[in-house]
Scaffold this active site. Structure first.
Site, PDB file in Angstrom:
ATOM      1  N   LYS A  55       0.851  -1.191   0.000  1.00  0.00           N
ATOM      2  CA  LYS A  55       0.000   0.000   0.000  1.00  0.00           C
ATOM      3  C   LYS A  55       0.886   1.240   0.000  1.00  0.00           C
ATOM      4  O   LYS A  55       1.776   1.381   0.861  1.00  0.00           O
ATOM      5  CB  LYS A  55      -0.886  -0.037   1.252  1.00  0.00           C
ATOM      6  CG  LYS A  55      -2.207   0.653   1.110  1.00  0.00           C
ATOM      7  CD  LYS A  55      -3.095   0.271   2.296  1.00  0.00           C
ATOM      8  CE  LYS A  55      -4.377   1.047   2.294  1.00  0.00           C
ATOM      9  NZ  LYS A  55      -5.105   0.839   3.552  1.00  0.00           N
TER      10      LYS A  55
HETATM   11  O1  G3P Z   1      -7.916   1.606   5.282  1.00  0.00           O
HETATM   12  C1  G3P Z   1      -8.170   2.928   5.021  1.00  0.00           C
HETATM   13  C2  G3P Z   1      -9.574   3.424   5.268  1.00  0.00           C
HETATM   14  O2  G3P Z   1     -10.517   2.429   5.118  1.00  0.00           O
HETATM   15  C3  G3P Z   1      -9.719   4.280   6.473  1.00  0.00           C
HETATM   16  O3  G3P Z   1     -11.043   4.495   6.875  1.00  0.00           O
HETATM   17  O4  G3P Z   1     -12.730   5.247   8.512  1.00  0.00           O
HETATM   18  O5  G3P Z   1     -10.306   5.832   8.874  1.00  0.00           O
HETATM   19  O6  G3P Z   1     -11.617   6.927   7.071  1.00  0.00           O
HETATM   20  P1  G3P Z   1     -11.433   5.678   7.885  1.00  0.00           P
END
Ligand code: G3P
Length: 214
Positions: free
Chosen positions: A83
């Site tokens: 990633k």
């Molecule tokens: O893995 C990255 C992403 O899914 C993060 O989500 O909820 O922290 O915006 P969030």
């Protein structure tokens, strides 16, 4: 459509995988920090549970450092996906890893142009962050639609991995928008099973069955 689980919690991964709906796992530095173990051990442990793509994010901000980390992470298991952040250095690293045949997931995608750049560099996945766009008053789902159209226009093989999913409607909308994958937190995966009429219906069936025995 594939579902990845967005977590570094091994118990959540085991449980969701047992439901037969999890095709892979995504992690990020925040999720690794929450898991409380080093990234390599975590990714190795995940690879022992799930037979599918496992995203492991680099920490370096320069392409040389990203590549060094990427090669180390890729050694952990054949299913590891590197990633990378959507930056110029991230794109240099993405281009090189594509040539090396190592799978990549370009993260922190907030515009269709960013997704286009990642696809041009051979990214395996792009991760548009739906919830974080909604948080600032934009419509995350519109971005998925735009990326789908662009990728289809040019037959890019890069897969759209809808990320920052916050609720079950995000999952449904991602499916309608033909996102290839959604990476979903455990709590939201659980929500997908539920409907009040299913619960009420099952209670009635069981009550009627009990009555029939009397
Ligand atoms: O893995 C990255 C992403 O899914 C993060 O989500 O909820 O922290 O915006 P969030």
């Amino acid at each position: 459509m594939e579902f990845f689980i967005d977590t570094g919690d091994l118990e959540e991964i085991k449980t969701a995988y047992s439901w037969g709906i999890v095709d892979g796992v995504t992690t990020n530095p925040s999720l690794v920090a929450k898991a409380g173990i080093d990234q390599k051990t975590l990714i190795k442990n995940i690879s022992e549970i799930v037979d599918g793509p496992i995203s492991a994010e680099v920490i370096s901000t320069d392409s040389k450092g990203m590549l060094e980390e990427a090669y180390e992470l890729a050694k952990i298991h054949k299913n590891v996906v590197i990633k990378l952040p959507m930056t110029k250095d991230g794109m240099i690293a993405c281009n090189q890893l594509s040539k090396d045949g190592i799978k990549t997931n370009v993260t922190l995608i907030f515009s269709a142009n960013q997704a286009l750049l990642a696809a041009k560099n051979g990214a395996t996945y792009v991760s548009p962050f739906i919830g974080r766009l909604d948080d600032i008053g934009q419509t995350g789902m519109q971005l998925i639609g735009e990326i789908r159209e662009i990728f289809d226009n040019f037959a890019f093989e890069t897969k759209i991995l809808a990320a920052s999913i916050r609720h079950s409607d995000h999952v449904k909308a991602s499916a309608i928008m033909a996102s290839d994958v959604a990476t979903v937190p455990f709590k939201v995966l659980e929500q997908l099973f539920h409907h009040p009429l299913t619960k009420i219906g099952l209670e009635k069936f069981l009550a009627d069955h009990e009555k029939s025995l009397k």
